[in-house]
Design an enzyme around this catalytic site. Structure first.
Site, short mmCIF file in Angstrom:
data_model
loop_
_atom_site.label_atom_id
_atom_site.label_comp_id
_atom_site.label_asym_id
_atom_site.label_seq_id
_atom_site.Cartn_x
_atom_site.Cartn_y
_atom_site.Cartn_z
N LYS A 1 25.18 1.79 23.53
CA LYS A 1 26.11 2.44 22.60
C LYS A 1 25.98 1.75 21.24
O LYS A 1 26.54 0.68 21.01
CB LYS A 1 27.54 2.36 23.12
CG LYS A 1 28.53 3.18 22.28
CD LYS A 1 29.89 3.30 22.97
CE LYS A 1 30.85 4.18 22.17
NZ LYS A 1 31.14 3.65 20.81
N GLU B 1 0.86 -1.19 0.00
CA GLU B 1 0.00 0.00 0.00
C GLU B 1 0.90 1.25 0.00
O GLU B 1 0.70 2.19 -0.76
CB GLU B 1 -0.91 -0.02 1.23
CG GLU B 1 -1.73 1.24 1.49
CD GLU B 1 -2.80 1.49 0.43
OE1 GLU B 1 -2.91 0.67 -0.51
OE2 GLU B 1 -3.48 2.53 0.50
N TYR B 2 1.96 1.22 0.84
CA TYR B 2 2.90 2.36 0.95
C TYR B 2 3.54 2.60 -0.42
O TYR B 2 3.55 3.72 -0.94
CB TYR B 2 3.97 2.04 1.99
CG TYR B 2 4.95 3.16 2.23
CD1 TYR B 2 6.11 3.27 1.47
CD2 TYR B 2 4.71 4.14 3.20
CE1 TYR B 2 7.01 4.31 1.68
CE2 TYR B 2 5.60 5.18 3.42
CZ TYR B 2 6.76 5.26 2.65
OH TYR B 2 7.64 6.28 2.85
C1 LIG Z 1 27.49 13.67 23.02
C2 LIG Z 1 28.49 12.64 23.52
C3 LIG Z 1 29.92 13.14 23.25
C4 LIG Z 1 28.31 12.46 25.02
C5 LIG Z 1 28.23 11.34 22.82
N1 LIG Z 1 29.12 10.95 21.89
C6 LIG Z 1 28.92 9.79 21.22
N2 LIG Z 1 29.89 9.47 20.29
C7 LIG Z 1 31.14 10.24 20.41
C8 LIG Z 1 32.29 9.45 19.97
N3 LIG Z 1 32.08 8.94 18.64
C9 LIG Z 1 33.18 8.71 17.87
N4 LIG Z 1 32.98 8.15 16.65
C10 LIG Z 1 34.07 7.93 15.87
C11 LIG Z 1 35.35 8.27 16.31
C12 LIG Z 1 35.48 8.84 17.57
N5 LIG Z 1 34.41 9.06 18.33
C13 LIG Z 1 30.81 8.32 18.34
C14 LIG Z 1 29.64 8.98 18.97
C15 LIG Z 1 27.78 8.98 21.48
C16 LIG Z 1 27.50 7.76 20.85
C17 LIG Z 1 26.34 7.05 21.20
C18 LIG Z 1 26.05 5.77 20.53
N6 LIG Z 1 26.92 5.29 19.65
O1 LIG Z 1 24.98 5.17 20.76
C19 LIG Z 1 25.47 7.58 22.22
N7 LIG Z 1 24.34 6.94 22.58
N8 LIG Z 1 25.77 8.76 22.81
C20 LIG Z 1 26.88 9.45 22.48
N9 LIG Z 1 27.12 10.62 23.12
#
Ligand SMILES: CC(C)(C)c1nc(N2CCN(c3ncccn3)CC2)c2cc(C(N)=O)c(N)nc2n1
Length: 327
Positions: A115, A36-37
Site C-alpha cells: 500500500k 545524453e537525455y
Molecule cells: C480500487 C481499490 C478501491 C480496491 C483500491 N483503492 C485504493 N485506495 C482507495 C482509498 N484511498 C483513499 N485515499 C484517500 C482518502 C480515502 N481513501 C487511496 C487509494 C488503493 C490504494 C493502493 C495503494 N495506495 O498502493 C493500492 N495498491 N490499491 C488500491 N486499491
C-alpha cells in the site's frame, strides 16, 4: 534546420527520448546517462520552438511543465474512486476472509499489493493518448492535475496500444527525493514536509507544473476503472495488461491462495518495509476474480472484496523505543 529535416529529426528525437524515458523511469534500467537525455531534450525543445506546429501532445517535451495555471478545474470521476476498509490485526483479516468465503465459496484467490503511501489519482487515455489526470478528491469529484501528472516520467504520454481507458494509481515521492527536497528547504530556512505523502500532495497541488516537475514524483498504477469493458477477468490480468501498455506497476505483488499465504506476505513486508525506496503504510488485499468481486459488491464507501491491512505507524514506534531505551 529546414522544415523537412526538422520533421525527420523531431520524430527521431521523440522515439529516442520515449525509449530512454521508459528504460530509466519504468524499468529502472537506463541505457544512457542523464546528460545524453538532457542534451536530446534540449534539441527537441529548440526544434519545437522553431516549428511550433510540429509539437504533439505526446511529445516528451511536455514533461518539463508548461504555463502555470490560475486554478485547478473540477473533474467528476466517471466511476467513483472508492475507499478501503481497514484491518489492524490478523483477526480482522480472518473476519474479512470468512465474509468473502461465505459469499463466494472456498475457491477464492487474493492479490496482495504494497500500500504505497502517496496520493490516489486517476488517469484517462483516449486512443492511447494521455488526456486527463485528476486527484481522488472525495471519491466523486477531484481536481484536474493533468499538467502536473505529465511531469511524472513513469506516466506514459502514449500507450503501447491505441486503447481508451481509465487507470487508477498512487502518485508518490521516493524517500531519496523527499530527503533531498527537505535538505534544500532546510538550507533555505523553509518549512519542512513532515513525510513523503505530504510532500507528494503538496507537489501535485502546485499550480506551476515546473515546480511539480522539480519534485521528482513517481507513480504506480494499481487498477483499471473499466476493466470489465475491456474483457479482463481478474485483477492480476488487469495489472499484467497495464504493464504491457507501458504503465509502471509495483513488482512486489503476490497472488495468494488463502489467508495463511496473505499473512506470510504481510509479515514479510512488515520486516522488509525500511529497505523499500518509497514509503508504504500497509498491504492491500483484493479478491482476484472480477466475477467474485461483482458478487461481493461494495458498500456506499468501499468494496467488500478488498481491505487495507495497516502497519503500526513506523516513526511513532521508533520514537517510543528511543524514549524507553534512552531514558
Ligand atoms: C480500487 C481499490 C478501491 C480496491 C483500491 N483503492 C485504493 N485506495 C482507495 C482509498 N484511498 C483513499 N485515499 C484517500 C482518502 C480515502 N481513501 C487511496 C487509494 C488503493 C490504494 C493502493 C495503494 N495506495 O498502493 C493500492 N495498491 N490499491 C488500491 N486499491
Amino acid at each position: 534546420m529546414e522544415r523537412q529535416a526538422a520533421i525527420k529529426r523531431i520524430e527521431e528525437l521523440r522515439e529516442l527520448l520515449n525509449q530512454y524515458n521508459y528504460e530509466y523511469y519504468v524499468l529502472d534500467r537506463p541505457s544512457v546517462p542523464d546528460s545524453e537525455y538532457d542534451r536530446l531534450m534540449q534539441e527537441l525543445i529548440a526544434l519545437e520552438e522553431q516549428y511550433p506546429d510540429l509539437k504533439t501532445k505526446d511529445s516528451p517535451s511536455q514533461r518539463v511543465g508548461g504555463q502555470a495555471l490560475d486554478a485547478f478545474q473540477k473533474v467528476e470521476h466517471r466511476t467513483p474512486m472508492l475507499s478501503l476498509a481497514n484491518a489492524f490485526n490478523e483477526g480482522d483479516l480472518r473476519d474479512f476472509d470468512r465474509r468473502v468465503r461465505q459469499e463466494v465459496g472456498d475457491d477464492v484467490a487474493y492479490v496482495c499489493e504494497l500500500k504505497i503511501d502517496g496520493l490516489a489519482v486517476s488517469v484517462r487515455y483516449e486512443d492511447g493518448y494521455f488526456v486527463q489526470g485528476a486527484t481522488r478528491g472525495d471519491g466523486v469529484t477531484g481536481e484536474d492535475i493533468t499538467e502536473n501528472l505529465k511531469t511524472i516520467r513513469s506516466l506514459p504520454l502514449r500507450l503501447n496500444e491505441p486503447v481508451t481507458l481509465e487507470a487508477r494509481g498512487e502518485a508518490y515521492m521516493p524517500k531519496a527525493s523527499f530527503e533531498r527536497l527537505n535538505e534544500q528547504r532546510r538550507q533555505r530556512g523553509e518549512e519542512l514536509f513532515a513525510n513523503p505523502r505530504n510532500a507528494a500532495a503538496g507537489s501535485l497541488r502546485q499550480l506551476d507544473p515546473k515546480i511539480a516537475a522539480s519534485r521528482h514524483l513517481d507513480l504506480f498504477v494499481y487498477g483499471l476503472a473499466n476493466a470489465e469493458e475491456l474483457g479482463i477477468a481478474s485483477h492480476s490480468a488487469a495489472l499484467d495488461y497495464l504493464q504491457q501498455l507501458g504503465f509502471k506497476t509495483n513488482p512486489e505483488r503476490r497472488r495468494c491462495a488463502n489467508m495463511d499465504e496473505v499473512m506470510q506476505f504481510v509479515n514479510e513486508w512488515q520486516e522488509k518495509r525500511p529497505q523499500l525506496p518509497y514509503e508504504i503504510d500497509g498491504i492491500v488485499i483484493k479478491v482476484d476474480s472480477f466475477a467474485q468481486q461483482e458478487q461481493l459488491g461494495a458498500t456506499a464507501k468501499s468494496p467488500r472484496w478488498a481491505i487495507a491491512y495497516k502497519f503500526p505507524a513506523e516513526e511513532v514506534v521508533t520514537k517510543l523505543i528511543d524514549i524507553e531505551l534512552n531514558v
